[in-house]
Write a protein that holds these residues in place. Sequence first.
Motif, PDB file in Angstrom:
ATOM      1  N   ARG A  64       2.790  -7.370 -10.264  1.00 39.62           N
ATOM      2  CA  ARG A  64       2.367  -5.867 -10.235  1.00 39.62           C
ATOM      3  C   ARG A  64       2.617  -5.532  -8.668  1.00 39.62           C
ATOM      4  O   ARG A  64       2.475  -4.206  -8.141  1.00 39.62           O
ATOM      5  CB  ARG A  64       0.928  -5.793 -10.319  1.00 39.62           C
ATOM      6  N   ARG A  65       2.608  -6.785  -7.733  1.00 41.12           N
ATOM      7  CA  ARG A  65       2.759  -6.204  -6.481  1.00 41.12           C
ATOM      8  C   ARG A  65       4.396  -5.707  -5.915  1.00 41.12           C
ATOM      9  O   ARG A  65       4.553  -5.009  -5.194  1.00 41.12           O
ATOM     10  CB  ARG A  65       2.821  -7.575  -5.410  1.00 41.12           C
ATOM     11  N   LEU A  66       5.152  -5.940  -7.120  1.00 43.82           N
ATOM     12  CA  LEU A  66       6.691  -5.143  -6.794  1.00 43.82           C
ATOM     13  C   LEU A  66       6.263  -3.813  -6.802  1.00 43.82           C
ATOM     14  O   LEU A  66       7.304  -2.969  -6.202  1.00 43.82           O
ATOM     15  CB  LEU A  66       7.357  -5.381  -8.199  1.00 43.82           C
ATOM     16  N   PHE A  67       5.411  -3.351  -7.337  1.00 42.22           N
ATOM     17  CA  PHE A  67       5.186  -1.594  -7.384  1.00 42.22           C
ATOM     18  C   PHE A  67       4.207  -0.987  -6.517  1.00 42.22           C
ATOM     19  O   PHE A  67       4.043  -0.045  -6.367  1.00 42.22           O
ATOM     20  CB  PHE A  67       4.688  -1.346  -9.027  1.00 42.22           C
ATOM     21  N   GLU A  68       3.943  -1.729  -5.451  1.00 41.49           N
ATOM     22  CA  GLU A  68       2.969  -1.286  -4.327  1.00 41.49           C
ATOM     23  C   GLU A  68       3.959  -0.840  -3.265  1.00 41.49           C
ATOM     24  O   GLU A  68       4.973  -1.337  -3.104  1.00 41.49           O
ATOM     25  CB  GLU A  68       2.227  -2.547  -3.741  1.00 41.49           C
ATOM     26  N   PRO A  69       3.460   0.204  -2.746  1.00 42.17           N
ATOM     27  CA  PRO A  69       4.281   0.595  -1.463  1.00 42.17           C
ATOM     28  C   PRO A  69       4.294  -0.333  -0.132  1.00 42.17           C
ATOM     29  O   PRO A  69       3.272  -1.048  -0.186  1.00 42.17           O
ATOM     30  CB  PRO A  69       3.549   2.128  -1.176  1.00 42.17           C
ATOM     31  N   THR A  70       5.348  -0.032   0.525  1.00 43.04           N
ATOM     32  CA  THR A  70       5.441  -1.153   1.667  1.00 43.04           C
ATOM     33  C   THR A  70       6.126  -0.501   2.623  1.00 43.04           C
ATOM     34  O   THR A  70       6.561   0.885   2.545  1.00 43.04           O
ATOM     35  CB  THR A  70       5.783  -2.618   1.384  1.00 43.04           C
ATOM     36  N   ILE A  92       9.009  -1.183   5.978  1.00 43.08           N
ATOM     37  CA  ILE A  92      10.050  -1.875   6.864  1.00 43.08           C
ATOM     38  C   ILE A  92      10.522  -0.743   8.115  1.00 43.08           C
ATOM     39  O   ILE A  92      10.765   0.188   7.948  1.00 43.08           O
ATOM     40  CB  ILE A  92      11.381  -2.226   6.115  1.00 43.08           C
ATOM     41  N   GLY A  93      10.508  -1.374   9.211  1.00 47.38           N
ATOM     42  CA  GLY A  93      10.625  -0.731  10.349  1.00 47.38           C
ATOM     43  C   GLY A  93       9.779   0.614  10.492  1.00 47.38           C
ATOM     44  O   GLY A  93       8.530   0.468  10.181  1.00 47.38           O
ATOM     45  N   SER A  94      10.129   1.669  10.460  1.00 47.14           N
ATOM     46  CA  SER A  94       9.374   2.892  10.501  1.00 47.14           C
ATOM     47  C   SER A  94       9.472   3.776   9.164  1.00 47.14           C
ATOM     48  O   SER A  94       9.025   4.719   9.038  1.00 47.14           O
ATOM     49  CB  SER A  94       9.985   3.924  11.547  1.00 47.14           C
ATOM     50  N   LEU A  95      10.085   2.904   7.944  1.00 50.41           N
ATOM     51  CA  LEU A  95      10.362   3.660   6.887  1.00 50.41           C
ATOM     52  C   LEU A  95       8.983   3.253   5.928  1.00 50.41           C
ATOM     53  O   LEU A  95       8.689   2.222   5.608  1.00 50.41           O
ATOM     54  CB  LEU A  95      11.370   3.207   6.194  1.00 50.41           C
ATOM     55  N   GLU A  96       8.474   4.139   5.099  1.00 47.10           N
ATOM     56  CA  GLU A  96       7.703   3.902   3.957  1.00 47.10           C
ATOM     57  C   GLU A  96       8.355   3.766   2.885  1.00 47.10           C
ATOM     58  O   GLU A  96       9.237   4.687   2.555  1.00 47.10           O
ATOM     59  CB  GLU A  96       6.500   5.006   3.990  1.00 47.10           C
ATOM     60  N   LEU A  97       8.355   2.691   2.045  1.00 47.17           N
ATOM     61  CA  LEU A  97       9.151   2.616   0.868  1.00 47.17           C
ATOM     62  C   LEU A  97       8.068   2.624  -0.153  1.00 47.17           C
ATOM     63  O   LEU A  97       7.133   2.376  -0.325  1.00 47.17           O
ATOM     64  CB  LEU A  97       9.681   1.182   0.762  1.00 47.17           C
ATOM     65  N   ALA A  98       8.731   3.312  -1.304  1.00 48.75           N
ATOM     66  CA  ALA A  98       7.891   3.722  -2.521  1.00 48.75           C
ATOM     67  C   ALA A  98       7.211   2.228  -3.334  1.00 48.75           C
ATOM     68  O   ALA A  98       6.164   2.269  -4.069  1.00 48.75           O
ATOM     69  CB  ALA A  98       8.508   4.590  -3.600  1.00 48.75           C
ATOM     70  N   ASN A  99       8.183   1.113  -3.227  1.00 51.90           N
ATOM     71  CA  ASN A  99       7.505  -0.020  -3.894  1.00 51.90           C
ATOM     72  C   ASN A  99       8.420  -1.272  -3.216  1.00 51.90           C
ATOM     73  O   ASN A  99       9.287  -1.038  -2.146  1.00 51.90           O
ATOM     74  CB  ASN A  99       8.116  -0.111  -5.385  1.00 51.90           C
ATOM     75  N   ARG A 100       8.205  -2.350  -3.769  1.00 49.55           N
ATOM     76  CA  ARG A 100       8.886  -3.762  -3.014  1.00 49.55           C
ATOM     77  C   ARG A 100      10.131  -4.139  -3.507  1.00 49.55           C
ATOM     78  O   ARG A 100      10.596  -5.346  -3.818  1.00 49.55           O
ATOM     79  CB  ARG A 100       7.716  -4.633  -3.064  1.00 49.55           C
ATOM     80  N   MET A 101      10.772  -3.429  -4.579  1.00 51.19           N
ATOM     81  CA  MET A 101      12.059  -3.609  -5.252  1.00 51.19           C
ATOM     82  C   MET A 101      12.976  -3.047  -4.438  1.00 51.19           C
ATOM     83  O   MET A 101      13.417  -1.981  -4.309  1.00 51.19           O
ATOM     84  CB  MET A 101      11.839  -2.919  -6.708  1.00 51.19           C
ATOM     85  N   VAL A 102      14.162  -4.034  -4.157  1.00 52.77           N
ATOM     86  CA  VAL A 102      15.383  -3.615  -3.346  1.00 52.77           C
ATOM     87  C   VAL A 102      16.564  -3.987  -4.229  1.00 52.77           C
ATOM     88  O   VAL A 102      16.651  -4.689  -5.092  1.00 52.77           O
ATOM     89  CB  VAL A 102      15.402  -4.600  -2.248  1.00 52.77           C
TER      90      VAL A 102
END
Length: 368
Positions: free
Chosen positions: A8-14, A16-26
């Motif tokens: 479920r952590r994959l779907f948490e926002p995170t 990197i640098g100054s960017l907000e990401l919607a989830n932890r899937m790259v």
Amino acid sequence: MTNETTARRLFEPTRIGSLELANRMVMAPMTRNRATFAGVPLPLMAEYYGQRATAGLIIGEASTPSPVGFTYPEIAGLYGEEQVEGWRAVADAVHAGGGRLFLQIEHGGRIGHPDNNPGGHLPMAPSPVRLPGGLHTPTGHQEAPVPVEMSEADIKGTVAEFAAAARNALRAGADGVEVHAANGYLLNQFLSRSSNLRTDGYGGSVVNRIRFVVEVVEAVVAEVGAERTGLRISPWNTGNGIDVSDSGEVFPALLDAVSHLGLAYLHIGRALPGEALFGELRRRWAGPLVANPELGEELPIPADGGLSKGVELLEAGADLIAFGRAFLANPDLVARYRSGAALTPVREDRSMYGRGPEAYTDYPFLEA
């Protein structure tokens, strides 16, 4: 069995640098040969990347910073104005879908052939050591030529080309860049004893062999900022004739040399969470760690697309997980993982490297 709590952590926002990401899937970088022979991204690439914009971060496929850096035919470049315009269409499509895009800068080094680049250039490398096994060209499989050994002037010029490519990536609208020091390409060739036989300040000792990579990373950071710069390594990948026997010395030294810069992330390709070196690199790296599960090179990949291996990496300390071929065949991979839906398998034919939409933009979405 997948640890559902960790998954479920994959779907948490995170972040990197100054960017907000919607989830932890790259979405991992994957060369698909949909550029022109001159390295200009085709319009189809914008559709392809836009389809996958629900990934927390997309790392665009490898793009050469110079005419001599081409690996295979019809890969993208980041040194010409038409190439920048082609990538701008890609960035616009990703951003329209709410996604974030870093572009990967890759120089092929000895992985190249005069038939694979517009100028007919011989490849350059740290030493005149031929790539074993040959490579694909427009006329079929050919033996790789002996590369030209880079002079110190060539090295300095290539460092400047990486910095210029990073600037071009941001001009194209990308959110950042990834410096590709993995998978046997030029920067990785400097790191490895099997391809770097130099006796000057760029060869021999570990300190000398990491110098070129450090200089490239520093130059890119100076150009676009650390918060927009990622670094990819592959400590266990022996592909393309790379000796990894001293990875336990090389990669900790490399991280120590660049960790003070505050990069946006470190990306470990084909990661092995059970290896002591993975834990060592995690301990030495204070910033975000992206890990790409080792699934092997053959098809089919696991039915879960590497999800269970990705969860193992999260449990071993990774912050984000990079999925490659699973994203290729499932543009809505985030939704499929979230809902538990079955994945579409990757087509096992050469069409994935063709110029058309087949095995590229025609993979189905769940709602279809």
